[in-house]
Scaffold this active site. Structure first.
Site, PDB file in Angstrom:
ATOM      1  N   ASP A 176      21.456  -9.261 -23.765  1.00 17.70           N
ATOM      2  CA  ASP A 176      20.444 -10.303 -23.578  1.00 17.70           C
ATOM      3  C   ASP A 176      19.516 -10.285 -24.789  1.00 17.70           C
ATOM      4  O   ASP A 176      18.939  -9.235 -25.124  1.00 17.70           O
ATOM      5  CB  ASP A 176      19.658 -10.042 -22.294  1.00 17.70           C
ATOM      6  CG  ASP A 176      18.723 -11.191 -21.940  1.00 17.70           C
ATOM      7  OD1 ASP A 176      17.716 -11.350 -22.649  1.00 17.70           O
ATOM      8  OD2 ASP A 176      19.001 -11.914 -20.975  1.00 17.70           O
ATOM      9  N   ASN A 195      12.184 -20.300 -28.175  1.00 16.25           N
ATOM     10  CA  ASN A 195      12.291 -21.700 -27.760  1.00 16.25           C
ATOM     11  C   ASN A 195      10.925 -22.359 -27.637  1.00 16.25           C
ATOM     12  O   ASN A 195      10.728 -23.510 -28.044  1.00 16.25           O
ATOM     13  CB  ASN A 195      13.030 -21.794 -26.419  1.00 16.25           C
ATOM     14  CG  ASN A 195      14.518 -21.988 -26.584  1.00 16.25           C
ATOM     15  OD1 ASN A 195      15.000 -22.406 -27.641  1.00 16.25           O
ATOM     16  ND2 ASN A 195      15.279 -21.663 -25.553  1.00 16.25           N
ATOM     17  N   GLU A 224      20.955 -17.072 -22.938  1.00 17.40           N
ATOM     18  CA  GLU A 224      20.915 -16.132 -24.063  1.00 17.40           C
ATOM     19  C   GLU A 224      21.615 -14.823 -23.730  1.00 17.40           C
ATOM     20  O   GLU A 224      21.412 -13.813 -24.404  1.00 17.40           O
ATOM     21  CB  GLU A 224      19.468 -15.861 -24.484  1.00 17.40           C
ATOM     22  CG  GLU A 224      18.629 -15.075 -23.491  1.00 17.40           C
ATOM     23  CD  GLU A 224      17.941 -15.939 -22.439  1.00 17.40           C
ATOM     24  OE1 GLU A 224      16.943 -15.465 -21.875  1.00 17.40           O
ATOM     25  OE2 GLU A 224      18.380 -17.082 -22.204  1.00 17.40           O
TER      26      GLU A 224
END
Length: 272
Positions: A140, A148, A183
Site C-alpha cells: 500500500d 491526490n 493504491e
C-alpha cells in the site's frame, strides 16, 4: 434415254465391317487426345481447387495467430484466389487485433498495465490448487490520499504508473505484479520463500527512497508478506494473512515490511 438404271449393292457384312473399321480408327486417333485432355483438366482443376481448399482449412482455424503466417505464405497464382486470400488476411488481422484487445482489457489494469484483480484471483486459485509454493507481497503506497488531495488526481495517476514501472523493474520475469485496487498492489513470487520475498520488498523500498516520483518527492510503502502453503491453507487465507501483516505495518508507522505470523512462528525462523 432408255429408262434403265444401274443399282449396286454392298453386302451388309461388308458395310458393317467398314463402319467398325472407321470407328476403331477414330478411337485410335481421338482416344489419346481425350485422355490427354482429361488429364490436363484434372491437373488444372486441382491447381485451381487446392489453394481454395487451403484457404478454407486456414479459415476454419483462423482464431490462431499462427494461421495468419501460413495464409500469407500460401501460394496462389490466379486473380480470384488472390483476392480471397487478401480479403481473409485483412479480416483475420482485424479479428486478431480485436481478440488481443479484448483479452488485454479483461486481464490488464488499463492505468498501470499490471495484471488486474480478476486475473490475479484466477492465478491464485490455480497455484494453490496445484500445491505450488509461492509468496505474496501486499503493498500500500503511504499517504497516497494526501498526494491526490494536494497534487490532484492527474498527478496521482502518474504516481501510480511510476510506482508500477518501478515495481516491474525490481521483480523477476516469472513474478506477477498486480494492481489489487486503488493504491494497493500485490506481487506473486513463485518458488519463493518469505525471506526472499522480504529481500525483494526491502530492495524496492530502497529504490523508491533514491528516486523522485511525479509527486516531486520519493515514495514509501507499507507491505505485508505471506507464503503458501507454509502459512496458509488456501488463496483466501493467504490474502487475509498478507492483508493483516500490511495493516500491522501501517499501524507500526508505515514505510516498513511485516511478515504474516499466523502460526506463532518466530520471525527469525522465517528469515534464517
Amino acid at each position: 434415254m432408255t429408262g434403265w438404271g444401274v443399282v449396286t449393292q454392298t453386302p451388309k457384312s461388308v458395310a458393317i465391317d467398314s463402319v467398325d473399321n472407321q470407328v476403331i480408327s477414330m478411337l485410335l486417333i481421338e482416344l489419346p487426345l481425350i485422355i490427354s485432355s482429361m488429364i490436363i483438366v484434372f491437373i488444372v482443376a486441382g491447381l485451381i481447387v487446392k489453394p481454395l481448399q487451403n484457404i478454407a482449412i486456414i479459415a476454419e482455424n483462423s482464431i490462431q495467430e499462427s494461421e495468419m503466417k501460413e495464409l500469407k505464405q500460401l501460394n496462389v497464382f490466379y486473380y480470384e484466389a488472390l483476392q480471397i486470400k487478401n480479403a481473409l488476411i485483412q479480416s483475420f488481422s482485424f479479428l486478431h487485433n480485436q481478440v488481443s484487445f479484448l483479452k488485454d482489457q479483461s486481464t490488464i489494469d488499463p492505468l498501470t498495465s499490471l495484471t488486474n484483480r480478476r486475473t490475479l484471483d484466477t492465478v491464485l486459485q490455480s497455484w494453490t490448487y496445484q500445491g505450488k509454493e509461492f509468496s505474496v507481497i501486499m503493498i500500500d503506497i503511504d499517504h497516497f490520499k494526501l498526494i491526490n488531495d494536494t497534487k490532484g488526481h492527474a498527478i496521482g495517476d502518474e504516481v501510480l504508473k511510476f510506482f508500477s514501472d518501478q515495481m516491474k523493474k525490481v521483480t523477476r520475469e516469472e513474478d506477477i505484479c498486480c494492481r489489487f485496487g486503488g493504491e494497493e498492489f500485490l506481487i506473486l513470487l513463485p518458488e519463493t520463500t518469505v525471506k526472499q520475498a522480504y529481500n525483494i520488498a526491502e530492495y524496492f523500498l530502497k529504490i523508491l527512497a533514491d528516486t523522485e516520483s511525479p509527486s516531486g518527492q520519493p515514495l514509501t510503502f507499507s507491505a505485508g508478506i505471506a507464503s503458501f502453503p507454509r502459512q496458509a491453507a488456501n488463496s483466501k487465507e493467504l490474502i487475509e494473512f498478507a492483508d493483516k501483516a500490511l495493516y500491522a505495518a501501517k499501524r507500526a508507522g508505515r514505510n516498513r515490511i511485516i511478515i504474516a505470523n499466523q502460526k506463532n512462528t518466530p520471525l527469525s525462523d522465517f528469515l534464517s
